[in-house]
Scaffold this motif. Structure first.
Motif, mmCIF file in Angstrom:
data_model
loop_
_atom_site.group_PDB
_atom_site.id
_atom_site.type_symbol
_atom_site.label_atom_id
_atom_site.label_comp_id
_atom_site.label_asym_id
_atom_site.label_seq_id
_atom_site.Cartn_x
_atom_site.Cartn_y
_atom_site.Cartn_z
ATOM 1 N N SER A 1 -26.697 -1.314 7.708
ATOM 2 C CA SER A 1 -26.867 -2.760 7.678
ATOM 3 C C SER A 1 -25.608 -3.374 7.081
ATOM 4 O O SER A 1 -24.561 -2.714 7.010
ATOM 5 C CB SER A 1 -28.116 -3.153 6.882
ATOM 6 O OG SER A 1 -28.359 -4.547 7.016
ATOM 7 N N ALA B 1 -30.662 0.904 12.420
ATOM 8 C CA ALA B 1 -29.654 -0.145 12.244
ATOM 9 C C ALA B 1 -30.348 -1.498 12.304
ATOM 10 O O ALA B 1 -31.085 -1.773 13.255
ATOM 11 C CB ALA B 1 -28.574 -0.041 13.322
ATOM 12 N N ALA B 2 -30.120 -2.324 11.282
ATOM 13 C CA ALA B 2 -30.851 -3.586 11.194
ATOM 14 C C ALA B 2 -29.970 -4.694 10.648
ATOM 15 O O ALA B 2 -29.051 -4.461 9.856
ATOM 16 C CB ALA B 2 -32.083 -3.423 10.296
ATOM 17 N N SER C 1 -26.753 -4.503 13.630
ATOM 18 C CA SER C 1 -27.277 -3.368 14.402
ATOM 19 C C SER C 1 -26.414 -3.035 15.610
ATOM 20 O O SER C 1 -26.499 -1.936 16.166
ATOM 21 C CB SER C 1 -28.707 -3.656 14.872
ATOM 22 O OG SER C 1 -28.726 -4.650 15.897
ATOM 23 N N GLY D 1 -32.469 0.332 16.777
ATOM 24 C CA GLY D 1 -31.949 -0.971 16.375
ATOM 25 C C GLY D 1 -33.068 -1.973 16.180
ATOM 26 O O GLY D 1 -34.009 -2.021 16.977
#
Length: 394
Positions: free
Chosen positions: A39, A10-11, A104, A98
């Motif tokens: 995202s 997750a970014a 995130s 993350g």
């Protein structure tokens, strides 16, 4: 042989968050795992994702704009968390990773709710807001520098120095070493100012070069990134000085230019600092003064303390100061070579591999997977038996 796992990354929606996530995804996929990335729309438009990477967009919100903005953000994060819980239950990741940024956050919160191991990666030397909030709650925090600011007290044992992932083309420069520089040889200067260039570099660098002694000017070659609005003016300044210079808004062949350079003048974004350290190139950094939490100033501390770079705050970044620093590094025998070696000592070329090793280490052992799957099967069988009994009784 490594057992196949599922990993969820997750970014946030910037290159600083997305590119390390892409690098880790590529490494985990190469190891035989299945990887999905969460995202926002902005993040997934950033190029560089592995072809095999599955992508998902979840609502996140930004905690800005006063009380009304905070309420809207909280509602978006809550909705994103519910969606992330469904995604986790369907995808069944062994670990959730993350990379910072508000997009995130829902996945990290959902991972906590579903009891999945969580890892953070922080690319800057100052923990960002989401990573600061989540660091006390996760299982491991991967950082890129020894000097880390805003790291929560009492959680040092979960901190791991992995570095920032760097392209293979940059790491190859490290193996080639520093280009020879003789007293009468060509001195090659590379100037980069972030993704769009920086007007302060367009103003100050040519003015500083004009102050250098003629003997050094005659040996000088410059490649400089400029904003489009500054391009013609900067080219004209170098032409008036008789300095060989290439100016462009974007340096497409950056690895080749970095290989070519003896000295780099640059902003201090996390990716730039990591690439210069891995390549072993001395630098004069001009940290962007408006970066959140002043993180660019802190990004260069390791390299400056090692003697591989110098840092000039933008208010002190004058033509005379820069000219003085260039002369010290270019004219003192062995100064650039020594600084290059010290810069390389700060490089972490195995960052992608080390980050993947850390993430894999938190996955349950294969036997635990068997136990978990068996337990789930038993639960399903029990539920099925109860349902049959109810139907029979009816």
């Amino acid at each position: 042989m490594t057992a196949t796992r599922h990993y969820l990354l997750a970014a946030g929606g910037t290159g600083g968050h997305m590119l390390p996530a892409y690098a880790l995804a590529g490494e985990l996929i190469a190891r035989g795992h299945r990887v999905a990335l969460v995202s926002d729309d902005r993040g997934l438009k950033i190029p560089g994702a592995p072809h095999e990477l599955e992508t998902h967009v979840l609502p996140a919100g930004r905690v800005t704009g006063g009380p009304v903005g905070w309420i809207k953000a909280a509602l978006a994060i809550r909705k994103g968390r519910r969606m992330a819980i469904d995604l986790i239950r369907d995808f069944d990741p062994a670990v959730v990773v993350g990379f910072g940024g508000y997009p995130s956050l829902p996945s990290l919160l959902a991972a906590g709710a579903t009891k999945r191991p969580r890892v953070l990666h922080e690319q800057n030397a100052v923990l960002g807001r989401v990573n600061r909030m989540m660091a006390p709650r996760v299982d491991a925090v991967a950082v890129a520098y020894h000097n880390i600011q805003r790291y929560p007290a009492g959680h040092e044992l979960k901190k791991h120095i992995t570095g920032n992932p760097v392209r293979d083309e940059i790491i190859a420069i490290r193996e080639e070493g520093f280009p020879p520089l003789t007293e009468d040889g060509i001195f090659r200067l590379l100037v980069v100012g972030g993704s769009l260039g920086a007007t302060v570099l367009s103003d100050v660098v040519p003015a500083a070069i004009a102050m250098l002694p003629r003997a050094l000017l005659d040996r000088l070659q410059v490649v400089q990134q400029c904003r489009d609005a500054d391009l013609d003016e900067v080219r004209g300044k170098y032409a008036d000085m008789g300095v060989a210079a290439e100016c462009a808004t974007y340096i497409a062949d950056f690895p080749d230019r970095l290989r070519w350079a003896h000295l780099v003048i640059a902003r201090a974004g996390a990716s730039t600092v990591a690439e210069l350290a891995c390549a072993g190139r001395p630098a004069i950094f001009v940290p962007y003064p408006h970066a959140m939490d002043n993180h660019q100033t802190w990004n260069v501390v390791d390299m400056v303390e090692a003697g591989g770079a110098r840092s000039i705050p933008q208010p002190q970044f004058t033509a005379s100061e820069l000219a003085k620093q260039i002369q010290r590094m270019a004219l003192e025998p062995g100064a650039l070579e020594n600084a290059a070696a010290r810069a390389a000592s700060c490089g972490l070329p195995d960052a992608t591999r080390d980050l993947a090793d850390l993430v894999e280490s938190l996955a349950a052992p294969p036997m635990m997977d068997v136990i978990r799957v068996g337990a789930l099967s038993g639960q399903r069988a029990a539920a099925s038996g109860m349902a049959s009994a109810r139907m029979g009784g009816e």
